[in-house]
Write a protein that holds these residues in place. Structure first.
Motif, PDB file in Angstrom:
ATOM      1  N   ASP A 150      -6.895 -56.766 -22.800  1.00 56.26           N
ATOM      2  CA  ASP A 150      -6.565 -58.344 -21.745  1.00 56.26           C
ATOM      3  C   ASP A 150      -7.752 -58.947 -21.731  1.00 56.26           C
ATOM      4  N   ASP A 151      -8.724 -59.201 -22.815  1.00 54.12           N
ATOM      5  CA  ASP A 151      -9.711 -60.448 -23.583  1.00 54.12           C
ATOM      6  C   ASP A 151      -9.579 -60.605 -24.711  1.00 54.12           C
ATOM      7  N   GLY A 152      -8.767 -60.465 -25.792  1.00 49.31           N
ATOM      8  CA  GLY A 152      -8.324 -60.636 -26.996  1.00 49.31           C
ATOM      9  C   GLY A 152      -9.279 -59.919 -27.693  1.00 49.31           C
ATOM     10  N   ARG A 153      -9.828 -58.817 -27.568  1.00 50.59           N
ATOM     11  CA  ARG A 153     -10.694 -58.349 -27.745  1.00 50.59           C
ATOM     12  C   ARG A 153     -10.169 -56.983 -28.815  1.00 50.59           C
ATOM     13  N   LEU A 154     -10.709 -56.481 -29.860  1.00 47.61           N
ATOM     14  CA  LEU A 154      -9.970 -56.122 -30.363  1.00 47.61           C
ATOM     15  C   LEU A 154     -10.400 -54.496 -29.564  1.00 47.61           C
ATOM     16  N   LYS A 155      -9.943 -53.432 -29.347  1.00 50.92           N
ATOM     17  CA  LYS A 155     -10.282 -51.988 -28.187  1.00 50.92           C
ATOM     18  C   LYS A 155     -10.109 -51.147 -29.015  1.00 50.92           C
ATOM     19  N   SER A 156     -10.327 -49.502 -28.378  1.00 51.41           N
ATOM     20  CA  SER A 156     -10.247 -48.259 -29.816  1.00 51.41           C
ATOM     21  C   SER A 156      -8.973 -48.309 -30.455  1.00 51.41           C
ATOM     22  N   PHE A 157      -9.060 -47.584 -30.994  1.00 45.50           N
ATOM     23  CA  PHE A 157      -7.758 -47.530 -31.887  1.00 45.50           C
ATOM     24  C   PHE A 157      -7.022 -45.671 -31.761  1.00 45.50           C
ATOM     25  N   LYS A 158      -6.269 -45.537 -31.936  1.00 46.72           N
ATOM     26  CA  LYS A 158      -5.652 -44.222 -31.171  1.00 46.72           C
ATOM     27  C   LYS A 158      -5.431 -43.055 -32.625  1.00 46.72           C
ATOM     28  N   LYS A 159      -5.584 -41.860 -32.870  1.00 47.16           N
ATOM     29  CA  LYS A 159      -5.027 -41.754 -33.865  1.00 47.16           C
ATOM     30  C   LYS A 159      -3.532 -41.112 -34.225  1.00 47.16           C
ATOM     31  N   GLY A 160      -3.390 -41.824 -33.335  1.00 44.56           N
ATOM     32  CA  GLY A 160      -1.256 -41.123 -33.642  1.00 44.56           C
ATOM     33  C   GLY A 160      -1.140 -42.017 -34.801  1.00 44.56           C
ATOM     34  N   PRO A 161      -1.213 -42.709 -35.066  1.00 46.83           N
ATOM     35  CA  PRO A 161       0.202 -43.843 -36.013  1.00 46.83           C
ATOM     36  C   PRO A 161      -0.659 -43.395 -36.968  1.00 46.83           C
ATOM     37  N   ILE A 162      -1.998 -43.124 -37.186  1.00 48.64           N
ATOM     38  CA  ILE A 162      -2.678 -42.476 -38.650  1.00 48.64           C
ATOM     39  C   ILE A 162      -1.738 -40.638 -38.820  1.00 48.64           C
ATOM     40  N   LYS A 163      -2.483 -40.090 -37.828  1.00 48.36           N
ATOM     41  CA  LYS A 163      -0.914 -38.633 -38.084  1.00 48.36           C
ATOM     42  C   LYS A 163       0.107 -38.641 -38.640  1.00 48.36           C
ATOM     43  N   MET A 164       1.082 -40.031 -37.621  1.00 46.97           N
ATOM     44  CA  MET A 164       2.246 -39.789 -38.316  1.00 46.97           C
ATOM     45  C   MET A 164       2.271 -40.206 -39.562  1.00 46.97           C
ATOM     46  N   ALA A 165       1.683 -41.500 -40.430  1.00 48.50           N
ATOM     47  CA  ALA A 165       1.447 -41.852 -41.217  1.00 48.50           C
ATOM     48  C   ALA A 165       1.580 -41.266 -42.715  1.00 48.50           C
ATOM     49  N   MET A 166       0.285 -39.776 -42.176  1.00 51.43           N
ATOM     50  CA  MET A 166       0.039 -39.337 -42.867  1.00 51.43           C
ATOM     51  C   MET A 166       0.914 -37.777 -42.976  1.00 51.43           C
ATOM     52  N   ARG A 167       1.054 -37.643 -41.879  1.00 48.61           N
ATOM     53  CA  ARG A 167       3.181 -37.088 -42.119  1.00 48.61           C
ATOM     54  C   ARG A 167       4.354 -37.299 -42.859  1.00 48.61           C
ATOM     55  N   ALA A 168       4.311 -38.501 -42.856  1.00 52.52           N
ATOM     56  CA  ALA A 168       4.805 -39.218 -43.748  1.00 52.52           C
ATOM     57  C   ALA A 168       4.578 -39.225 -45.004  1.00 52.52           C
ATOM     58  N   GLY A 169       3.614 -39.663 -45.611  1.00 53.48           N
ATOM     59  CA  GLY A 169       3.429 -39.305 -46.841  1.00 53.48           C
ATOM     60  C   GLY A 169       3.337 -41.345 -47.229  1.00 53.48           C
ATOM     61  N   VAL A 170       3.040 -42.121 -46.205  1.00 52.42           N
ATOM     62  CA  VAL A 170       3.127 -43.399 -46.370  1.00 52.42           C
ATOM     63  C   VAL A 170       1.777 -44.436 -46.388  1.00 52.42           C
ATOM     64  N   LYS A 171       1.509 -45.499 -47.256  1.00 51.04           N
ATOM     65  CA  LYS A 171       0.560 -45.992 -46.952  1.00 51.04           C
ATOM     66  C   LYS A 171       0.599 -47.014 -45.433  1.00 51.04           C
ATOM     67  N   LEU A 172      -0.347 -46.957 -45.429  1.00 48.20           N
ATOM     68  CA  LEU A 172      -1.114 -47.801 -43.950  1.00 48.20           C
ATOM     69  C   LEU A 172      -1.477 -49.329 -44.180  1.00 48.20           C
ATOM     70  N   VAL A 173      -1.019 -50.047 -43.206  1.00 46.49           N
ATOM     71  CA  VAL A 173      -1.211 -51.601 -44.451  1.00 46.49           C
ATOM     72  C   VAL A 173      -1.579 -52.566 -42.699  1.00 46.49           C
ATOM     73  N   PRO A 174      -3.285 -52.657 -42.269  1.00 47.69           N
ATOM     74  CA  PRO A 174      -3.527 -52.885 -41.508  1.00 47.69           C
ATOM     75  C   PRO A 174      -3.360 -54.838 -41.157  1.00 47.69           C
ATOM     76  N   ILE A 175      -3.121 -55.439 -40.128  1.00 47.33           N
ATOM     77  CA  ILE A 175      -3.031 -56.493 -39.806  1.00 47.33           C
ATOM     78  C   ILE A 175      -3.410 -57.237 -38.801  1.00 47.33           C
ATOM     79  N   SER A 176      -4.097 -58.207 -38.612  1.00 45.64           N
ATOM     80  CA  SER A 176      -5.022 -58.684 -38.292  1.00 45.64           C
ATOM     81  C   SER A 176      -4.489 -60.629 -37.668  1.00 45.64           C
ATOM     82  N   ILE A 177      -3.520 -59.988 -35.901  1.00 45.40           N
ATOM     83  CA  ILE A 177      -3.580 -61.644 -35.187  1.00 45.40           C
ATOM     84  C   ILE A 177      -4.426 -62.482 -34.726  1.00 45.40           C
ATOM     85  N   CYS A 178      -4.632 -63.553 -35.452  1.00 48.14           N
ATOM     86  CA  CYS A 178      -6.016 -64.035 -34.938  1.00 48.14           C
ATOM     87  C   CYS A 178      -5.091 -65.513 -34.282  1.00 48.14           C
TER      88      CYS A 178
END
Length: 243
Positions: A150-178
């Motif tokens: 709502d205010d542009g500040r980063l909020k907490s992350f859910k673990k779902g995306p981490i679990k999906m990447a780990m299950r698929a065996g792929v790397k995760l690439v973080p991105i910051s949109i400024c």
């Protein structure tokens, strides 16, 4: 209006690309991704909007499937990522967005994945579809905050995306949109002005093999948060935010 006009111009090519992909590349639909990327780039051009890409050297190979995890502040996030990152990828997006005429239809034809956030069955189905999509060689963008800030500040992350990447065996690439939220915050239907000084930062990826979910989540969150300007960083400790 320019973005809508550009979308109308590219609708026939998207349909033709979809027909081709259904026959010759049904699991990845790369040619549809190319047209959608061109459409997003053209939409940004029509708005006189030119986001800057930093960290190009951290992008994976063109044929490597990864999970991209950016922060989420605006409806323009999808245009921005698709228009300036020279890679093909699918989005995990709200089901309602996939129903929007032209834009949503194009995303469906490209094989993007819908989710109903309040529906447990839909969440499980999305989990399976995303893992399958990654295993079929597609990169996927998932907004780990779950919704726009709502205010542009980063909020907490859910673990779902981490679990999906780990299950698929792929790397995760973080991105910051400024700085994008200033020009089109979550409450705005259209941009408040032509976006300026928007930067998309690609951080080094992380291989989850041999690591815990918490370690991977902490790394991704640290990267995204660290790449944001001060007025967008999470207030408080990162460990609290990523719980």
């Amino acid at each position: 209006l320019g973005a809508i006009g550009w979308a109308l111009v590219l609708t026939p090519p998207i349909v033709m690309a979809w027909v081709f992909a259904k026959w010759f590349d049904p699991l990845r639909r790369r040619i549809v991704d190319k047209v959608v990327s061109l459409w997003a780039w053209g939409a940004c051009l029509a708005m006189l909007y030119f986001p800057k890409l930093q960290g190009r050297e951290n992008l994976p190979g063109r044929n490597e499937a990864v999970m991209y995890i950016p922060n989420h502040t605006s409806y323009l996030d999808i245009f921005t990522l698709s228009g300036c990152i020279p890679r093909s990828f699918k989005y995990v997006s709200k089901q309602e967005i996939l129903q929007i005429p032209i834009i949503g239809w194009a995303m469906q034809m490209a094989g993007h994945i819908g989710i109903k956030r309040m529906d447990k069955r839909s969440q499980l189905q999305t989990f399976k579809e995303t893992v399958g999509c990654l295993q079929n060689g597609n990169s996927v963008v998932t907004f780990a905050e779950g919704t726009r800030s709502d205010d542009g500040r980063l909020k907490s992350f859910k673990k779902g995306p981490i679990k999906m990447a780990m299950r698929a065996g792929v790397k995760l690439v973080p991105i910051s949109i400024c700085n994008l939220y200033k020009w089109m915050p979550g409450s705005a239907v259209t941009p408040l002005a032509v976006p300026r000084n928007v930067i998309v930062k690609i951080h080094p990826g992380i291989d989850p093999e041999g690591k815990t979910e918490e370690e991977v989540l902490q790394y991704v969150y640290d990267c995204v948060n660290g790449g944001l300007p001060e007025h967008q960083k999470h207030l408080g400790s990162v460990s609290e935010a990523s719980e």
